[in-house]
Design a protein around this motif. Structure first.
Motif, short mmCIF file in Angstrom:
data_model
loop_
_atom_site.label_atom_id
_atom_site.label_comp_id
_atom_site.label_asym_id
_atom_site.label_seq_id
_atom_site.Cartn_x
_atom_site.Cartn_y
_atom_site.Cartn_z
N THR A 188 0.81 -1.22 0.00
CA THR A 188 0.00 0.00 0.00
C THR A 188 0.84 1.26 0.00
OG1 THR A 188 -1.56 -1.26 1.32
CG2 THR A 188 -1.98 1.08 1.11
N HIS A 232 -9.01 1.29 1.93
CA HIS A 232 -7.88 1.95 1.27
C HIS A 232 -8.03 3.46 1.28
CE1 HIS A 232 -6.33 -1.80 -0.67
NE2 HIS A 232 -5.24 -1.16 -0.44
N ASP A 251 -5.47 -3.01 -7.06
CA ASP A 251 -4.99 -3.82 -5.94
C ASP A 251 -5.83 -5.08 -5.82
OD1 ASP A 251 -3.49 -4.55 -3.75
OD2 ASP A 251 -4.77 -3.48 -2.33
N GLU A 252 -5.18 -6.18 -5.63
CA GLU A 252 -5.85 -7.44 -5.30
C GLU A 252 -6.95 -7.82 -6.27
OE1 GLU A 252 -4.33 -8.88 -3.10
OE2 GLU A 252 -3.89 -7.64 -1.35
N GLY A 295 -6.84 -7.12 1.95
CA GLY A 295 -6.64 -5.69 2.18
C GLY A 295 -6.92 -5.15 3.56
MG MG Z 1 -2.79 -4.52 0.41
#
Ligand code: MG
Ligand code: ADP
Length: 682
Positions: free
Chosen positions: A292, A322, A386-387, A540
């Motif tokens: 991150t 996030h 992300d992810e 996350g």
């Molecule tokens: Mg992450």
């Protein structure tokens, strides 16, 4: 005419119906038919009786020694036997339901038998027989075995391909450049096609296969590498003007020192961002490796260079999470970070959209929706995902249509085995976070049976009393979202009853975003000490004070999923634990639990998972973008894949590849894929 322009229907013996059935096998043209390779060979070479093992299937040659005897039983069943001399041994040949052979079995005549040898009875149960005086079709050879079905039978396919080889074989053109042919000592394509269908011996068949496997992998890699190379030549991306000093200043505002690994990948990313073509970089790093903050630095750089950044995640929970962490990291240095999800009020949404268009918002966090229609940026410089699965060509083209050509950074915590990295992600540049942040203790993982639940509850109590927090993951019920939620609700009641004095949160996919947000916030702020959740917390979620992850019915989860879940703890300074509650029924199930207790290294988990499952299964192949190869086998032909990748990268990196005559056929291949319109041709 080229072979790929001649319809297979042109062949004698290919009726309209056969043609239809061939289409189902992907065979449309003569070229397709010639490239319809056998998957193995049947061995009809003549063997000596003495070398046969009991029960083996083999072909032998001999002379008929007596008159055949026919027995009938049941309605239409027959058994035909006959004495045959093979070398000096008299054996019995047995045919079932082949009574029509009776009159051909004449004493003194030579015969070739293929069948199953029964040593103790000196008997062969014959599946196929031939008379050399009528010409030998099969015996003495290797016969190709094709994947067939319907009215396309094995003999028909053999005959049709043999015919095609005779008629069109000489027209097969070479496709590999001479230098590669020489490098590996390959036979010509024409020969390879001939020999793979009709090898004189195993060695020849293997040599042909080697060349064709290489070719298949090479052409595949050529597309990926050409895409990469063209992308670097196409200078239509954004050359971010990165101010190194401001990056240094920013990194000093972070609550920790970057690891060497983080510094290295930040540098790789910044070099790409400065370059005037689009970045296509994959950042892989195990859960907890600190991706991150790397993303935050890249986003910061984009904004400092006068552009905007977007962070795209798969779920709204994650977007909210996030958003919060980026606000912490970037808000402090004056960046405007906003959230765009489906659950914003209409008013708020309009505000965000306007802010993006006017450039008041620097960084936007959300799901796929942030690149959809109706969302306009003043200047989008960087997209970080992300992810989620890779930022596909589709998404890229959505952006292109809007006149946007941002740099793209794809982050994943799923350690990608090398095979897949080369195949599915071969067009990306890869950065890897190799170490976890300093001082992090490995997560201790234990596996217990259900009857130990009380002790697990005691363990939770101990951690909570030490001031820590705990996740409790419900069993996964794949078939039913509803049951999944019900399960979570039931488990929540049970756990709350066990800890009447604690606050136990509940998180599942059916909650409204506002409720999820409340639950997550309460857990983040340690108002709730235990969080019962479905796999929505899989990726996350970052609560460093949580030190215990309990997973119920752990055998129902995939290994990489377990590893992801486990990655929710061990994120702070305290020793963390993962407890798997499982009573697996199978040996593999037990093996999987053991793997989890033995290592907390994601690459190791995925390597052993791959071993256990085999590569085909690893990711759903469809999603992962690994193509179905005709001949190549990802595991067995891995060395060839690496060679092919290196050769393709080398070739596409050379100027003469894009203009030179020896590579014209290869450029045609690229043109067909629309990767290359010829704009780089002279
Ligand atoms: Mg992450
Ligand atoms: P992931 O790679 O799983 O996304 P995160 O970026 O969420 O990992 O980082 C995991 C945790 O480690 C976070 O709490 C983050 O603040 C912390 N962290 C990241 N980098 C460092 C570092 N260099 N030193 C100490 N802690 C770090």
């Amino acid at each position: 005419m080229k072979l790929d322009e001649i319809a297979v229907r042109q062949m004698k013996g290919v009726s309209a119906q056969k043609e239809q059935e061939l289409h189902a096998f992907g065979v449309h043209t003569i070229a397709d038919l010639l490239d319809y390779f056998p998957f193995r060979y049947e061995d009809y070479r003549i063997r000596n009786l003495g070398e046969l093992k009991d029960g083996e299937k083999a072909t032998v040659e001999g002379k008929i020694m007596g008159n055949p005897i026919l027995q009938r039983f049941g309605r239409a069943k027959t058994r035909l036997t006959c004495k045959i001399a093979i070398e000096n041994v008299l054996i019995t040949a047995v045919w079932f339901n082949r009574h029509f052979l009776q009159e051909q079995l004449v004493p003194g005549r030579d015969i070739v038998l293929t069948g199953k040898w029964e040593q103790h009875r000196l008997q062969m149960t014959v599946s196929e027989s031939e008379f050399p005086d009528k010409g030998k079709a099969r015996s003495g050879t290797l016969q190709s075995v094709y994947s067939v079905g319907g009215s396309v039978t094995q003999p028909w396919m053999r005959k049709t391909i043999a015919q095609a080889l005779l008629q069109y074989g000489p027209m097969v053109e070479e496709i590999l450049p001479v230098e590669l042919m020489d490098k590996y000592g390959f036979m010509l394509r024409r020969e390879a096609v001939m020999h793979i269908h009709q090898p004189d011996d195993i060695m020849q068949g293997q040599a042909a296969r080697r060349r064709l496997v290489y070719e298949e992998l090479f052409l595949f890699q050529l597309k990926l590498q050409a895409y990469r190379s063209l992308n670097r030549k196409r200078l239509d991306g954004i050359a971010h003007v990165v101010d190194a000093e401001s990056i240094r200043v920013f990194s000093r505002t972070l609550p920790f020192e970057l690891t060497d690994s983080q510094k290295k990948v930040v540098n790789e990313i910044l070099i790409d961002m400065r370059y005037p073509s689009c970045m296509n970089r994959l950042l892989q790093g195990d859960v907890g490796s600190g991706k991150t903050v790397v993303a935050a630095i890249a986003l910061f750089a984009a904004v400092k260079a006068g552009h905007q950044g977007a962070l795209m995640v798969p779920t709204e929970i994650l977007a909210e999470q996030h958003h919060r962490s980026l606000q912490k990291l970037l808000g402090g240095v004056g960046l405007e970070v906003a959230l765009l999800t489906g659950s914003l009020t209409e008013k708020k949404r309009r505000e965000v959209l306007a802010g993006l268009q006017m450039g008041l918002i620097d960084v936007i966090v959300g799901t796929q929706a942030i690149i959809q229609d109706g969302v306009h940026f003043r200047s989008l410089g960087l997209v970080v995902t992300d992810e989620q699965h890779r930022f596909g060509v589709n998404q890229r083209s959505v952006l292109r249509r809007k006149g946007l050509n941002p740099d793209v950074l794809t982050m994943t915590a799923t350690p990608i085995p090398r095979t897949l990295a080369i195949t599915a992600f071969g067009d990306l540049d890869v950065s890897t976070l190799k170490e976890r942040p300093n001082g992090r203790k490995p997560i201790q993982t234990n596996w217990v049976k259900h009857n130990m639940l009380d002790r697990v509850l005691g363990f939770i109590r101990r951690e909570v009393e030490a001031g820590r927090q705990c996740y409790f993951i419900c069993p996964l019920i794949e078939e039913s979202d509803k049951l999944d939620v019900q399960n979570a609700i039931d488990l929540h009641i049970q756990i709350q009853q066990a800890f009447p004095d604690l606050r136990v949160g509940l998180l599942h996919g059916r909650l409204s975003t506002a409720d999820k947000d409340d639950v997550m916030r309460a857990f983040s702020d340690n108002e709730a000490q235990v969080l019962v959740a479905t796999t929505v917390v899989e990726v996350g979620v970052d609560v460093p004070n949580a030190t215990l992850m309990v997973i119920m019915d752990a055998e129902r989860f995939g290994l990489s999923q377990l590893h992801q879940l486990r990655g929710r703890v061990g994120r702070g300074e305290h020793q963390s634990y993962c407890v798997l509650i499982a009573d697996p029924k199978s040996e593999t199930g037990r093996e999987r639990m053991k793997i989890m207790t033995e290592t907390d290294d994601g690459f190791e988990v995925s390597r052993r998972d791959l071993e256990l499952r085999g590569p085909g299964d690893f990711f759903g192949t469809k999603q992962s973008g690994v193509p179905d190869f005709k001949l190549a086998d990802m595991a067995a032909d891995f060395g060839t894949l690496e060679d092919a990748r290196d050769d393709a990268a080398d070739l596409t990196g050379r100027a003469d590849f894009w203009t030179g005559a020896p590579y014209a056929r290869l450029r045609d291949v690229l043109r067909k894929e629309q990767l290359f319109q010829g704009e780089l041709l002279d």
